[in-house]
Design an enzyme around this catalytic site. Structure first.
Site, PDB file in Angstrom:
ATOM      1  N   ASP A  91     -62.613  30.850 -45.856  1.00 51.69           N
ATOM      2  CA  ASP A  91     -61.694  31.968 -46.126  1.00 51.69           C
ATOM      3  C   ASP A  91     -60.986  31.796 -47.469  1.00 51.69           C
ATOM      4  O   ASP A  91     -60.450  32.769 -48.004  1.00 51.69           O
ATOM      5  CB  ASP A  91     -60.649  32.064 -45.000  1.00 51.69           C
ATOM      6  CG  ASP A  91     -59.859  30.764 -44.833  1.00 51.69           C
ATOM      7  OD1 ASP A  91     -60.480  29.685 -44.895  1.00 51.69           O
ATOM      8  OD2 ASP A  91     -58.625  30.830 -44.657  1.00 51.69           O
ATOM      9  N   TYR A 114     -60.826  24.480 -54.831  1.00 49.65           N
ATOM     10  CA  TYR A 114     -61.694  24.394 -53.647  1.00 49.65           C
ATOM     11  C   TYR A 114     -62.350  25.749 -53.374  1.00 49.65           C
ATOM     12  O   TYR A 114     -63.578  25.834 -53.234  1.00 49.65           O
ATOM     13  CB  TYR A 114     -60.867  23.938 -52.437  1.00 49.65           C
ATOM     14  CG  TYR A 114     -61.618  23.991 -51.119  1.00 49.65           C
ATOM     15  CD1 TYR A 114     -62.619  23.075 -50.831  1.00 49.65           C
ATOM     16  CD2 TYR A 114     -61.329  24.969 -50.164  1.00 49.65           C
ATOM     17  CE1 TYR A 114     -63.311  23.121 -49.618  1.00 49.65           C
ATOM     18  CE2 TYR A 114     -62.009  25.023 -48.956  1.00 49.65           C
ATOM     19  CZ  TYR A 114     -62.999  24.104 -48.686  1.00 49.65           C
ATOM     20  OH  TYR A 114     -63.689  24.155 -47.496  1.00 49.65           O
TER      21      TYR A 114
HETATM   22  N1  NAP Z   1     -62.226  21.883 -42.322  1.00 50.19           N
HETATM   23  C1  NAP Z   1     -61.938  23.174 -42.452  1.00 50.19           C
HETATM   24  O1  NAP Z   1     -60.849  23.630 -42.061  1.00 50.19           O
HETATM   25  C2  NAP Z   1     -62.935  24.114 -43.080  1.00 50.19           C
HETATM   26  C3  NAP Z   1     -62.575  25.459 -43.232  1.00 50.19           C
HETATM   27  C4  NAP Z   1     -63.504  26.340 -43.789  1.00 50.19           C
HETATM   28  C5  NAP Z   1     -64.742  25.895 -44.187  1.00 50.19           C
HETATM   29  N2  NAP Z   1     -65.075  24.588 -44.038  1.00 50.19           N
HETATM   30  C6  NAP Z   1     -66.394  24.148 -44.486  1.00 50.19           C
HETATM   31  O2  NAP Z   1     -67.109  23.630 -43.368  1.00 50.19           O
HETATM   32  C7  NAP Z   1     -67.970  22.581 -43.791  1.00 50.19           C
HETATM   33  C8  NAP Z   1     -67.726  21.336 -42.967  1.00 50.19           C
HETATM   34  O3  NAP Z   1     -66.363  20.949 -43.108  1.00 50.19           O
HETATM   35  P1  NAP Z   1     -65.740  19.680 -42.352  1.00 50.19           P
HETATM   36  O4  NAP Z   1     -64.330  20.014 -42.103  1.00 50.19           O
HETATM   37  O5  NAP Z   1     -66.649  19.257 -41.268  1.00 50.19           O
HETATM   38  O6  NAP Z   1     -65.773  18.636 -43.557  1.00 50.19           O
HETATM   39  P2  NAP Z   1     -65.668  17.042 -43.548  1.00 50.19           P
HETATM   40  O7  NAP Z   1     -65.275  16.532 -42.215  1.00 50.19           O
HETATM   41  O8  NAP Z   1     -64.845  16.692 -44.749  1.00 50.19           O
HETATM   42  O9  NAP Z   1     -67.177  16.639 -43.799  1.00 50.19           O
HETATM   43  C9  NAP Z   1     -67.792  16.824 -45.042  1.00 50.19           C
HETATM   44  C10 NAP Z   1     -68.642  15.608 -45.276  1.00 50.19           C
HETATM   45  O10 NAP Z   1     -69.405  15.786 -46.471  1.00 50.19           O
HETATM   46  C11 NAP Z   1     -69.495  14.501 -47.079  1.00 50.19           C
HETATM   47  N3  NAP Z   1     -69.862  14.599 -48.482  1.00 50.19           N
HETATM   48  C12 NAP Z   1     -69.054  14.780 -49.550  1.00 50.19           C
HETATM   49  N4  NAP Z   1     -69.786  14.783 -50.684  1.00 50.19           N
HETATM   50  C13 NAP Z   1     -71.085  14.598 -50.307  1.00 50.19           C
HETATM   51  C14 NAP Z   1     -72.299  14.480 -51.025  1.00 50.19           C
HETATM   52  N5  NAP Z   1     -72.325  14.559 -52.364  1.00 50.19           N
HETATM   53  N6  NAP Z   1     -73.450  14.288 -50.337  1.00 50.19           N
HETATM   54  C15 NAP Z   1     -73.427  14.208 -48.986  1.00 50.19           C
HETATM   55  N7  NAP Z   1     -72.292  14.292 -48.250  1.00 50.19           N
HETATM   56  C16 NAP Z   1     -71.138  14.486 -48.912  1.00 50.19           C
HETATM   57  C17 NAP Z   1     -68.098  13.939 -46.875  1.00 50.19           C
HETATM   58  O11 NAP Z   1     -68.087  12.571 -47.090  1.00 50.19           O
HETATM   59  P3  NAP Z   1     -66.722  11.868 -47.612  1.00 50.19           P
HETATM   60  O12 NAP Z   1     -65.759  12.003 -46.499  1.00 50.19           O
HETATM   61  O13 NAP Z   1     -67.179  10.476 -47.886  1.00 50.19           O
HETATM   62  O14 NAP Z   1     -66.308  12.599 -48.831  1.00 50.19           O
HETATM   63  C18 NAP Z   1     -67.843  14.319 -45.440  1.00 50.19           C
HETATM   64  O15 NAP Z   1     -68.335  13.344 -44.555  1.00 50.19           O
HETATM   65  C19 NAP Z   1     -67.719  22.407 -45.286  1.00 50.19           C
HETATM   66  O16 NAP Z   1     -68.666  23.154 -45.996  1.00 50.19           O
HETATM   67  C20 NAP Z   1     -66.345  23.030 -45.491  1.00 50.19           C
HETATM   68  O17 NAP Z   1     -66.176  23.506 -46.808  1.00 50.19           O
HETATM   69  C21 NAP Z   1     -64.194  23.678 -43.496  1.00 50.19           C
END
Ligand code: NAP
Length: 275
Positions: A91, A114
């Site tokens: 969002d 972001y």
């Molecule tokens: N969390 C929210 O509220 C939210 C809201 C809207 C959309 N999203 C989207 O939903 C998706 C999942 O989010 P999440 O909350 O599950 O995120 P998360 O828990 O932060 O997981 C993202 C993972 O990607 C890894 N990563 C970072 N750089 C990388 C790379 N170059 N190659 C491979 N892995 C890499 C991170 O590792 P490190 O921890 O080592 O960096 C982390 O383990 C993302 O696309 C995010 O933008 C999330």
């Protein structure tokens, strides 16, 4: 966090091959190609991203490399194979000024690095011509992640009173519900951009009140304005996502956020003595 839920809730009769960042860094095109050659996937689920919204403001280059350029590399590699890319966006690509729920084709205008980097990722996928399903979601929480529910519980356990922003509105979303909806959309051939969140909406303050109530904590929580709680990244004031498009395809809406939260929090209390 989302990757774990996608693994745990994979529908029967499918195989999922998970990669950690150490096994597959998505900024490395050779690693992407090797993984594609080895696995020959029909679908690639990309849950990797740079997600620490405030840190993004001071690490612009790295953030665009992961959330923008790498997503483009992934999409181009996938385009050559004819597989489908499922990607997750946010969002925060919107500025929050619309005042009513955002549709998939509303004009983006990110307020933060972001948000801008995630929009760049979306645009690179579309430009690559690969088959894709882009799912925009928001305010995620669940197992194995750093998220608002845990932050509020930690703060409440260590302070007599906490203040929480009351003028940013969204829809808290349980990653399990998101993972299940993702697979349901895939099963029904969903393609293009979809918004997927739990139903209903609230402010961060209202979200915190509910978390404390469900935790049985009596810590005082007071509302405050965004201005009273400055952060490095600007966030949209009202970024509720309309999920009508998803609801038409699936034939149902996701359960209310309060119900999903209650479910998640009830699991946190399973006594460790039960083995
Ligand atoms: N969390 C929210 O509220 C939210 C809201 C809207 C959309 N999203 C989207 O939903 C998706 C999942 O989010 P999440 O909350 O599950 O995120 P998360 O828990 O932060 O997981 C993202 C993972 O990607 C890894 N990563 C970072 N750089 C990388 C790379 N170059 N190659 C491979 N892995 C890499 C991170 O590792 P490190 O921890 O080592 O960096 C982390 O383990 C993302 O696309 C995010 O933008 C999330």
């Amino acid at each position: 966090m989302l990757a774990r839920a996608l693994q745990t809730h994979l529908p029967e009769h499918h195989t999922l091959i998970p990669f950690t960042e150490a096994e597959l860094n998505i900024t490395d095109v050779k690693q992407i190609r090797d993984a594609m050659d080895r696995c020959q996937p029909d679908v690639i689920l990309n849950a990797a991203a740079f997600t620490r919204v405030d840190d993004c403001e001071s690490r612009q280059e790295e953030v665009f490399r992961v959330n923008g350029m790498a997503v483009g590399l992934l999409a181009e590699a996938i385009q050559l194979t004819g597989a489908l890319l499922v990607h997750f966006s946010t969002d925060y690509i919107f500025d929050g000024g619309k005042g009513s729920p955002y549709f998939e084709d509303d004009t983006p205008n990110p307020l933060s690095i972001y948000g801008a980097s995630k929009l760049d990722g979306e645009r690179r996928i579309i430009a690559s011509g690969c088959r894709h399903l882009i799912i925009r979601t928001q305010w995620l929480y669940g197992e194995g992640g750093v998220h608002f529910v845990q932050t509020i519980r930690n703060l409440a356990a260590s302070r007599p009173e906490i203040r929480v922003v009351d003028d940013q509105i969204g829809s808290p979303t349980h990653v399990v519900d998101l993972a299940q909806a993702t697979y349901a959309l895939l099963e029904r051939g969903g393609a293009g951009i979809f918004h997927v969140t739990n139903s209903g909406q609230c402010s961060w303050f209202e979200f915190a009140v509910k978390i404390l109530q469900l935790s049985g904590l009596s810590t005082k929580v007071s509302p405050c304005s965004t201005e009273a709680f400055p952060r490095p990244a600007h966030r949209p004031r009202y970024s509720v996502l309309s999920c009508e498009k998803m609801e038409k395809v699936l034939g149902y809406r996701l359960r209310p956020w309060e119900e999903a939260l209650r479910d998640y929090m009830s699991l946190l209390y399973i006594p460790s003595a039960i083995n």
